[in-house]
Write a protein that holds these residues in place. Sequence first.
Motif, short mmCIF file in Angstrom:
data_model
loop_
_atom_site.label_atom_id
_atom_site.label_comp_id
_atom_site.label_asym_id
_atom_site.label_seq_id
_atom_site.Cartn_x
_atom_site.Cartn_y
_atom_site.Cartn_z
N ARG A 35 0.81 -1.21 0.00
CA ARG A 35 0.00 0.00 0.00
C ARG A 35 0.85 1.27 0.00
N ALA A 36 2.01 1.19 0.64
CA ALA A 36 2.87 2.37 0.73
C ALA A 36 3.37 2.81 -0.63
N LEU A 37 3.27 1.94 -1.64
CA LEU A 37 3.77 2.29 -2.96
C LEU A 37 2.65 2.69 -3.91
N HIS A 38 1.52 3.11 -3.37
CA HIS A 38 0.41 3.60 -4.20
C HIS A 38 0.36 5.12 -4.15
N GLY A 39 -0.13 5.73 -5.22
CA GLY A 39 -0.38 7.16 -5.23
C GLY A 39 0.87 8.01 -5.17
N ARG A 40 0.67 9.29 -4.86
CA ARG A 40 1.78 10.23 -4.82
C ARG A 40 2.77 9.89 -3.70
N GLY A 41 2.22 9.45 -2.55
CA GLY A 41 3.11 9.05 -1.46
C GLY A 41 4.00 7.89 -1.84
N GLY A 42 3.44 6.93 -2.57
CA GLY A 42 4.23 5.81 -3.03
C GLY A 42 5.30 6.23 -4.01
N ALA A 43 4.97 7.21 -4.87
CA ALA A 43 5.96 7.71 -5.82
C ALA A 43 7.12 8.38 -5.09
N VAL A 44 6.80 9.12 -4.04
CA VAL A 44 7.85 9.79 -3.27
C VAL A 44 8.74 8.75 -2.57
N ALA A 45 8.11 7.73 -1.97
CA ALA A 45 8.88 6.70 -1.28
C ALA A 45 9.77 5.92 -2.25
N ALA A 46 9.20 5.54 -3.40
CA ALA A 46 9.98 4.80 -4.39
C ALA A 46 11.10 5.65 -4.97
N GLY A 47 10.82 6.92 -5.26
CA GLY A 47 11.85 7.80 -5.79
C GLY A 47 12.98 8.02 -4.81
N ALA A 48 12.65 8.21 -3.53
CA ALA A 48 13.69 8.41 -2.52
C ALA A 48 14.58 7.18 -2.40
N ALA A 49 13.96 6.00 -2.34
CA ALA A 49 14.74 4.77 -2.22
C ALA A 49 15.58 4.52 -3.46
N SER A 50 14.98 4.75 -4.62
CA SER A 50 15.68 4.50 -5.88
C SER A 50 16.85 5.47 -6.08
N GLY A 51 16.62 6.74 -5.78
CA GLY A 51 17.70 7.72 -5.93
C GLY A 51 18.87 7.41 -5.02
N PHE A 52 18.58 7.03 -3.80
CA PHE A 52 19.63 6.69 -2.84
C PHE A 52 20.44 5.49 -3.32
N MET A 53 19.73 4.42 -3.74
CA MET A 53 20.43 3.20 -4.15
C MET A 53 21.15 3.40 -5.47
N ASN A 54 20.60 4.22 -6.36
CA ASN A 54 21.26 4.47 -7.63
C ASN A 54 22.59 5.18 -7.44
N SER A 55 22.60 6.17 -6.56
CA SER A 55 23.82 6.92 -6.32
C SER A 55 24.84 6.11 -5.54
N ALA A 56 24.36 5.31 -4.59
CA ALA A 56 25.27 4.57 -3.74
C ALA A 56 25.82 3.32 -4.41
N ALA A 57 24.95 2.60 -5.13
CA ALA A 57 25.36 1.29 -5.67
C ALA A 57 25.03 1.08 -7.13
N GLY A 58 24.43 2.07 -7.80
CA GLY A 58 24.12 1.92 -9.22
C GLY A 58 22.95 1.03 -9.51
N THR A 59 22.09 0.76 -8.51
CA THR A 59 20.96 -0.15 -8.69
C THR A 59 19.66 0.50 -8.22
N GLY A 60 19.24 1.54 -8.92
CA GLY A 60 18.00 2.22 -8.56
C GLY A 60 16.77 1.64 -9.21
N GLY A 61 16.93 0.71 -10.16
CA GLY A 61 15.80 0.17 -10.91
C GLY A 61 14.80 -0.64 -10.12
#
Length: 244
Positions: free
Chosen positions: A122-148
């Motif tokens: 449920r946390a990955l639905h709607g605008r809140g889910g987009a924010v949560a997914a974007g934050a996690a993805s951006g962090f992992m992409n920069s740190a380890a190259g795996t934001g997908g």
Amino acid sequence: MISGWSFLTLLGGVVLLGSSVQRLAGIGFGLLASPGLVLLMGPVQGVALVNCAGVVIGVAGLATSWRQVRLATMVPLVAAAALTVPLGAWLALRLPEPVLLTAFGGLITAAVLLVLCGARIRALHGRGGAVAAGAASGFMNSAAGTGGPALSLYAVNAGWRAAEFVPNAQFYGLVVNLMSASVKGLPQLTRPAWLLVAGTMAAGIVLGHLLAARTPEKGARRIILGLALAGGVATAAKGLWLLV
């Protein structure tokens, strides 16, 4: 010690494989190429090359599909990623690599298994889910190259079709990898290595484009989730191996 020719051969093979899958599924370069590039070039330089390649592949993919990008949906994803990309780069230079990789890999693997089992987060639905997914993805992409993986999990929970996911993932990857590359700079490669990367990346993009036209939607969805799972397991396994 890897010889010059062996290094170039391995480098070209990793880039070819990663770029073809990225063009096909919208994600995959970091998941497939990051482990190999880190082993060849070290964690900082390897992830930096993943970020630079993501920019190029994103531009190439969007050349014919930019009209399909959901800009309204992408805004919260990209905005959240912009806040966490600097943090990921900062932590990657300071935390022990085994701890970082093990934690990321475990989280990615658990999340993908939930989706494969039919779970919906449920946390990955709607605008809140987009924010949560974007934050996690951006962090992992920069740190380890795996934001997908974080982005693919959001897309699955949001009910996106594969045809919708690919152009939006390419747009997201272009922007977030550009952010990550601007924070960390370009990798240090020789001129022959840069030429090889450019050539194998171009070949991979063409190959992925040809495969995309022949891959049904269900097959593409399996690829997206399969890559996310493989990336999580591989990342966790590498972290545990380094911890031992």
